[in-house]
Design an enzyme around this catalytic site. Structure first.
Site, PDB file in Angstrom:
ATOM      1  N   ASP A  81       0.872  -1.184   0.000  1.00  0.00           N
ATOM      2  CA  ASP A  81       0.000   0.000   0.000  1.00  0.00           C
ATOM      3  C   ASP A  81       0.899   1.221   0.000  1.00  0.00           C
ATOM      4  O   ASP A  81       1.477   1.579   1.038  1.00  0.00           O
ATOM      5  CB  ASP A  81      -0.895  -0.014   1.255  1.00  0.00           C
ATOM      6  CG  ASP A  81      -1.528   1.353   1.542  1.00  0.00           C
ATOM      7  OD1 ASP A  81      -1.921   1.588   2.717  1.00  0.00           O
ATOM      8  OD2 ASP A  81      -1.614   2.186   0.624  1.00  0.00           O
TER       9      ASP A  81
ATOM     10  N   ASN B  14       0.943   8.476   0.252  1.00  0.00           N
ATOM     11  CA  ASN B  14       1.773   9.662  -0.018  1.00  0.00           C
ATOM     12  C   ASN B  14       2.770   9.964   1.094  1.00  0.00           C
ATOM     13  O   ASN B  14       3.593  10.862   0.934  1.00  0.00           O
ATOM     14  CB  ASN B  14       0.863  10.866  -0.267  1.00  0.00           C
ATOM     15  CG  ASN B  14       0.225  10.808  -1.653  1.00  0.00           C
ATOM     16  OD1 ASN B  14       0.861  11.134  -2.645  1.00  0.00           O
ATOM     17  ND2 ASN B  14      -1.009  10.337  -1.742  1.00  0.00           N
TER      18      ASN B  14
ATOM     19  N   LYS C  98       3.210   0.877   3.147  1.00  0.00           N
ATOM     20  CA  LYS C  98       2.883  -0.240   4.046  1.00  0.00           C
ATOM     21  C   LYS C  98       2.973  -1.524   3.244  1.00  0.00           C
ATOM     22  O   LYS C  98       2.617  -1.546   2.066  1.00  0.00           O
ATOM     23  CB  LYS C  98       1.477  -0.077   4.622  1.00  0.00           C
ATOM     24  CG  LYS C  98       1.331   0.951   5.752  1.00  0.00           C
ATOM     25  CD  LYS C  98       1.493   2.387   5.274  1.00  0.00           C
ATOM     26  CE  LYS C  98       0.334   2.817   4.432  1.00  0.00           C
ATOM     27  NZ  LYS C  98       0.469   4.195   3.931  1.00  0.00           N
TER      28      LYS C  98
ATOM     29  N   TYR D 235     -18.546   5.968  -8.229  1.00  0.00           N
ATOM     30  CA  TYR D 235     -17.823   7.154  -8.727  1.00  0.00           C
ATOM     31  C   TYR D 235     -18.234   7.396 -10.178  1.00  0.00           C
ATOM     32  O   TYR D 235     -18.426   6.457 -10.950  1.00  0.00           O
ATOM     33  CB  TYR D 235     -16.314   6.927  -8.631  1.00  0.00           C
ATOM     34  CG  TYR D 235     -15.578   7.913  -7.740  1.00  0.00           C
ATOM     35  CD1 TYR D 235     -16.063   8.247  -6.474  1.00  0.00           C
ATOM     36  CD2 TYR D 235     -14.408   8.521  -8.157  1.00  0.00           C
ATOM     37  CE1 TYR D 235     -15.389   9.144  -5.662  1.00  0.00           C
ATOM     38  CE2 TYR D 235     -13.719   9.430  -7.356  1.00  0.00           C
ATOM     39  CZ  TYR D 235     -14.220   9.734  -6.100  1.00  0.00           C
ATOM     40  OH  TYR D 235     -13.537  10.618  -5.287  1.00  0.00           O
TER      41      TYR D 235
ATOM     42  N   GLY E 156      -9.446   6.777  -5.891  1.00  0.00           N
ATOM     43  CA  GLY E 156      -8.142   6.309  -5.413  1.00  0.00           C
ATOM     44  C   GLY E 156      -8.188   4.817  -5.129  1.00  0.00           C
ATOM     45  O   GLY E 156      -9.089   4.352  -4.413  1.00  0.00           O
TER      46      GLY E 156
ATOM     47  N   ASP F  91      -6.534   3.118  -3.203  1.00  0.00           N
ATOM     48  CA  ASP F  91      -6.450   2.836  -1.764  1.00  0.00           C
ATOM     49  C   ASP F  91      -7.831   2.899  -1.134  1.00  0.00           C
ATOM     50  O   ASP F  91      -8.177   2.092  -0.270  1.00  0.00           O
ATOM     51  CB  ASP F  91      -5.491   3.787  -1.054  1.00  0.00           C
ATOM     52  CG  ASP F  91      -5.853   5.267  -1.231  1.00  0.00           C
ATOM     53  OD1 ASP F  91      -6.593   5.594  -2.183  1.00  0.00           O
ATOM     54  OD2 ASP F  91      -5.400   6.068  -0.411  1.00  0.00           O
ATOM     55  N   ARG F  92      -8.638   3.846  -1.589  1.00  0.00           N
ATOM     56  CA  ARG F  92     -10.016   3.983  -1.068  1.00  0.00           C
ATOM     57  C   ARG F  92     -10.863   2.790  -1.508  1.00  0.00           C
ATOM     58  O   ARG F  92     -11.688   2.269  -0.768  1.00  0.00           O
ATOM     59  CB  ARG F  92     -10.627   5.296  -1.536  1.00  0.00           C
ATOM     60  CG  ARG F  92      -9.907   6.532  -1.021  1.00  0.00           C
ATOM     61  CD  ARG F  92     -10.414   7.788  -1.695  1.00  0.00           C
ATOM     62  NE  ARG F  92     -11.806   8.084  -1.347  1.00  0.00           N
ATOM     63  CZ  ARG F  92     -12.540   9.002  -1.993  1.00  0.00           C
ATOM     64  NH1 ARG F  92     -12.025   9.683  -3.009  1.00  0.00           N
ATOM     65  NH2 ARG F  92     -13.789   9.218  -1.620  1.00  0.00           N
TER      66      ARG F  92
ATOM     67  N   THR G 163      -2.073  10.893   4.807  1.00  0.00           N
ATOM     68  CA  THR G 163      -1.610  12.195   4.316  1.00  0.00           C
ATOM     69  C   THR G 163      -2.807  13.082   4.062  1.00  0.00           C
ATOM     70  O   THR G 163      -2.852  14.245   4.458  1.00  0.00           O
ATOM     71  CB  THR G 163      -0.810  12.008   3.016  1.00  0.00           C
ATOM     72  OG1 THR G 163       0.194  11.018   3.223  1.00  0.00           O
ATOM     73  CG2 THR G 163      -0.197  13.315   2.553  1.00  0.00           C
TER      74      THR G 163
HETATM   75  N1  ADP Z   1       2.742  12.768  15.192  1.00  0.00           N
HETATM   76  C1  ADP Z   1       1.847  12.960  14.213  1.00  0.00           C
HETATM   77  N2  ADP Z   1       1.001  14.026  14.241  1.00  0.00           N
HETATM   78  C2  ADP Z   1       0.073  14.192  13.269  1.00  0.00           C
HETATM   79  N3  ADP Z   1      -0.085  13.353  12.241  1.00  0.00           N
HETATM   80  C3  ADP Z   1       0.739  12.282  12.190  1.00  0.00           C
HETATM   81  C4  ADP Z   1       1.746  12.023  13.143  1.00  0.00           C
HETATM   82  N4  ADP Z   1       2.413  10.881  12.794  1.00  0.00           N
HETATM   83  C5  ADP Z   1       1.824  10.429  11.687  1.00  0.00           C
HETATM   84  N5  ADP Z   1       0.836  11.274  11.326  1.00  0.00           N
HETATM   85  C6  ADP Z   1      -0.056  11.149  10.195  1.00  0.00           C
HETATM   86  O1  ADP Z   1      -0.008   9.852   9.622  1.00  0.00           O
HETATM   87  C7  ADP Z   1       0.200  10.022   8.207  1.00  0.00           C
HETATM   88  C8  ADP Z   1       0.864   8.788   7.663  1.00  0.00           C
HETATM   89  O2  ADP Z   1      -0.115   7.759   7.812  1.00  0.00           O
HETATM   90  P1  ADP Z   1      -0.388   6.793   6.597  1.00  0.00           P
HETATM   91  O3  ADP Z   1      -1.745   6.217   6.782  1.00  0.00           O
HETATM   92  O4  ADP Z   1       0.770   5.890   6.428  1.00  0.00           O
HETATM   93  O5  ADP Z   1      -0.414   7.852   5.386  1.00  0.00           O
HETATM   94  P2  ADP Z   1      -0.421   7.533   3.817  1.00  0.00           P
HETATM   95  O6  ADP Z   1      -1.253   6.285   3.586  1.00  0.00           O
HETATM   96  O7  ADP Z   1      -1.031   8.792   3.247  1.00  0.00           O
HETATM   97  O8  ADP Z   1       1.014   7.341   3.406  1.00  0.00           O
HETATM   98  C9  ADP Z   1       1.018  11.276   8.095  1.00  0.00           C
HETATM   99  O9  ADP Z   1       0.919  11.858   6.839  1.00  0.00           O
HETATM  100  C10 ADP Z   1       0.353  12.163   9.127  1.00  0.00           C
HETATM  101  O10 ADP Z   1      -0.803  12.765   8.603  1.00  0.00           O
HETATM  102  C1  PAZ Z   2      -7.087  10.978  -1.580  1.00  0.00           C
HETATM  103  C2  PAZ Z   2      -5.760  10.252  -1.667  1.00  0.00           C
HETATM  104  C3  PAZ Z   2      -4.642  11.210  -2.009  1.00  0.00           C
HETATM  105  C4  PAZ Z   2      -5.458   9.612  -0.295  1.00  0.00           C
HETATM  106  O1  PAZ Z   2      -4.147   9.119  -0.322  1.00  0.00           O
HETATM  107  P1  PAZ Z   2      -3.255   8.977   1.030  1.00  0.00           P
HETATM  108  O2  PAZ Z   2      -3.689  10.030   1.976  1.00  0.00           O
HETATM  109  O3  PAZ Z   2      -3.564   7.622   1.530  1.00  0.00           O
HETATM  110  O4  PAZ Z   2      -1.842   9.101   0.583  1.00  0.00           O
HETATM  111  C5  PAZ Z   2      -5.846   9.116  -2.718  1.00  0.00           C
HETATM  112  O5  PAZ Z   2      -6.967   8.304  -2.402  1.00  0.00           O
HETATM  113  C6  PAZ Z   2      -6.002   9.640  -4.138  1.00  0.00           C
HETATM  114  O6  PAZ Z   2      -5.039  10.035  -4.746  1.00  0.00           O
HETATM  115  N1  PAZ Z   2      -7.269   9.583  -4.669  1.00  0.00           N
HETATM  116  C7  PAZ Z   2      -7.526   9.932  -6.061  1.00  0.00           C
HETATM  117  C8  PAZ Z   2      -8.682  10.907  -6.178  1.00  0.00           C
HETATM  118  C9  PAZ Z   2     -10.013  10.395  -5.621  1.00  0.00           C
HETATM  119  O7  PAZ Z   2     -10.011   9.395  -4.849  1.00  0.00           O
HETATM  120  O8  PAZ Z   2     -11.061  10.993  -5.959  1.00  0.00           O
HETATM  121  K     K Z   3      -3.614   5.664   2.869  1.00  0.00           K
END
Ligand code: ADP
Ligand code: PAZ
Ligand code: K
EC number: 2.7.1.33
Length: 253
Positions: A6, A9, A13, A95, A102, A104-105, A128
């Site tokens: 996974d 951004n 994972k 959609y 996305g 992931d969603r 993110t």
């Molecule tokens: N200490 C923190 N305070 C606020 N947010 C945090 C902290 N540690 C992690 N995060 C959040 O967790 C996110 C990463 O989680 P994750 O689900 O892996 O994100 P993604 O799937 O977008 O890569 C970071 O972008 C941030 O928003």
């Molecule tokens: C909204 C997101 C950026 C979330 O990604 P993440 O926070 O997990 O990195 C991702 O689902 C994405 O790029 N979506 C495409 C646009 C949409 O879902 O409408």
């Molecule tokens: K995610």
């Protein structure tokens, strides 16, 4: 072994599934997460295992996709890239352009529907970005909301104001009427995150055609979930790694 990735951004994972053991969902031989920088520095924690195939959700752009493709090719691992579709594993994607959702969603909705069959739910993934999606008991993905993630919200204040410092949440902090700047920033961001989730559940519950006696579940996932959950004032389930679980479901289709 089946490798699930996974790529979000912020973090990548991953999980290894020993398909010879007919594992339950979320029952993995190994799993973890690495930052984009660690991956760029050649960290591939799955490389010590014999992997027959990889199923990947990537929403972190084409550069990371190329890095992932090259890395997995070097390890002779065939890759299946998840693309959101109109339907898969019981989820019907409403959609307007199903492929725009996305992946992931899409995987998250598939996972939650598999874990909580015949249940309507709101699934909030606090990464993110914070995504908040609505799925009916029949598996119809109605749509959702995208907001800046918790860290993005706090950082945007620091980057766009003269006096506000950059702060990070801690698991002990909740949304309250804070009496100093750092706590006021975290509180405001937590209130926005938790408030959006509560609003989504309230609005989904009020939708006339939910045709289920049960109120929708509220499922919370993602790296920032542990910071947001203490501010949630509604019943909820915390489930980690829903994208990886969704990939595990898809891989078995
Ligand atoms: N200490 C923190 N305070 C606020 N947010 C945090 C902290 N540690 C992690 N995060 C959040 O967790 C996110 C990463 O989680 P994750 O689900 O892996 O994100 P993604 O799937 O977008 O890569 C970071 O972008 C941030 O928003
Ligand atoms: C909204 C997101 C950026 C979330 O990604 P993440 O926070 O997990 O990195 C991702 O689902 C994405 O790029 N979506 C495409 C646009 C949409 O879902 O409408
Ligand atoms: K995610």
């Amino acid at each position: 072994m089946l490798l699930l990735i996974d790529a979000g951004n912020t973090r990548i994972k991953w999980a290894l599934v020993d398909t010879n053991q007919a594992p339950q969902l979320g029952e993995w031989a190994q799993f973890g997460s690495i930052s984009h920088q660690e991956f760029a520095d050649e960290a591939t924690p799955w490389s010590g295992f014999v992997v027959q195939r990889a199923v990947v959700s990537n929403v972190a752009g084409s550069a990371l996709r190329t890095q992932l493709a090259e890395s997995l090719q070097r390890q002779n691992i065939p890759v299946e890239w998840l693309v959101s579709q109109a339907a898969c594993a019981g989820i019907k994607n409403q959609y307007r352009d199903p492929t725009q959702l996305g992946c992931d969603r899409f995987a998250t909705a598939i996972a939650a529907h598999a874990l909580f069959p015949d249940q309507a739910f709101i699934v909030a993934t606090c990464g993110t970005a914070t995504t908040i999606d609505a799925v009916t008991a029949e598996g119809i993905f109605i749509g959702g909301m995208i907001a800046p993630g918790l860290k993005l919200m706090a950082q945007s204040l620091a980057q766009n104001t003269a006096q506000l410092p950059s702060v990070l949440a801690s698991a002990s902090m909740t949304a309250h009427f804070a009496n100093y700047t750092e706590a006021a920033i975290v509180s405001g961001c937590l209130a926005a995150q938790a408030g959006a989730i509560e609003l989504a559940v309230r609005n989904f519950s009020a939708m006339p055609d939910l045709n289920t006696a049960m109120p929708p579940l509220c499922i919370v996932s993602g790296g920032a979930a542990k910071y947001i959950i203490p501010s949630l004032g509604i019943p909820h389930r915390s489930v980690d790694n829903l994208v990886l679980i969704g990939l595990q479901v898809i891989a078995s289709c």
